[in-house]
Scaffold this active site. Structure first.
Site, PDB file in Angstrom:
ATOM      1  N   SER A   1       3.452   6.028  -2.270  1.00  0.00           N
ATOM      2  CA  SER A   1       4.593   6.559  -2.696  1.00  0.00           C
ATOM      3  C   SER A   1       5.152   7.161  -4.063  1.00  0.00           C
ATOM      4  CB  SER A   1       5.568   6.275  -2.446  1.00  0.00           C
ATOM      5  OG  SER A   1       5.197   6.077  -0.135  1.00  0.00           O
TER       6      SER A   1
ATOM      7  N   ALA B   1       0.771  -1.236   0.002  1.00  0.00           N
ATOM      8  CA  ALA B   1      -0.123  -0.014   0.164  1.00  0.00           C
ATOM      9  C   ALA B   1       1.049   1.002  -0.244  1.00  0.00           C
ATOM     10  CB  ALA B   1      -1.116   0.129   1.618  1.00  0.00           C
ATOM     11  N   GLU B   2       2.196   1.101   0.897  1.00  0.00           N
ATOM     12  CA  GLU B   2       3.094   2.706   0.654  1.00  0.00           C
ATOM     13  C   GLU B   2       3.665   2.736  -0.496  1.00  0.00           C
ATOM     14  OE1 GLU B   2       6.569   4.373   3.840  1.00  0.00           O
ATOM     15  OE2 GLU B   2       5.021   3.382   4.160  1.00  0.00           O
ATOM     16  N   THR B   3       4.089   1.346  -0.959  1.00  0.00           N
ATOM     17  CA  THR B   3       4.673   1.479  -2.157  1.00  0.00           C
ATOM     18  C   THR B   3       3.821   1.758  -3.779  1.00  0.00           C
ATOM     19  OG1 THR B   3       5.678  -0.351  -1.525  1.00  0.00           O
ATOM     20  CG2 THR B   3       5.712   0.036  -4.379  1.00  0.00           C
TER      21      THR B   3
END
Length: 130
Positions: free
Chosen positions: A55, A50-52
């Site tokens: 970002s 999710a953070e990938t």
């Protein structure tokens, strides 16, 4: 495109299928690198996915020569377990500002069932001059 060699993105086998400032789609295998000891997809691996997505989506919107995008806050609700296959994360921005962005990420299994919903705030900062 960015260099992912030697990063957690490469280590977990995350692949980007679509990348724009308004939508990101990435996949990740559910395998020995992404499972917890009980044989299911690790919640932390879902959060990395999710953070990938958030970002790199924010990165697509900024001045890449002079700015950097990095996760600042993330939450995730794990709704369903997965023991094998491929999960797909689709992220869309809820807010795109000068110093931050907020992305919503939905992760689904191969049957298109929602397994995780996440919201990630991404900080946008000037690159350090070294």
């Amino acid at each position: 495109m960015m260099d992912i060699k030697g990063t957690i993105i490469e280590a977990l086998g995350i692949e980007t299928l679509e990348l724009s400032a308004d939508k990101v789609i990435c996949t990740m295998p559910v395998n020995e690198k992404t499972k917890q000891p009980f044989g299911l997809l690790h919640g932390g691996a879902s959060v990395v996915l999710a953070e990938t997505v958030a970002s790199i989506g924010a990165w697509a919107s900024i001045d890449q020569e002079n700015e950097v995008a990095m996760g600042m806050e993330i939450n995730a609700n794990h709704l369903r377990s997965v023991g094998q296959g491929i999960v797909t994360a689709i992220g869309t921005p809820l807010h795109k500002g000068r110093s931050s962005a907020v992305w919503e990420i939905k992760i689904t299994d191969e049957q298109d069932r929602l397994i995780c919903i996440s919201r990630c705030t991404v900080a946008i900062a000037k690159k350090r001059k070294e």
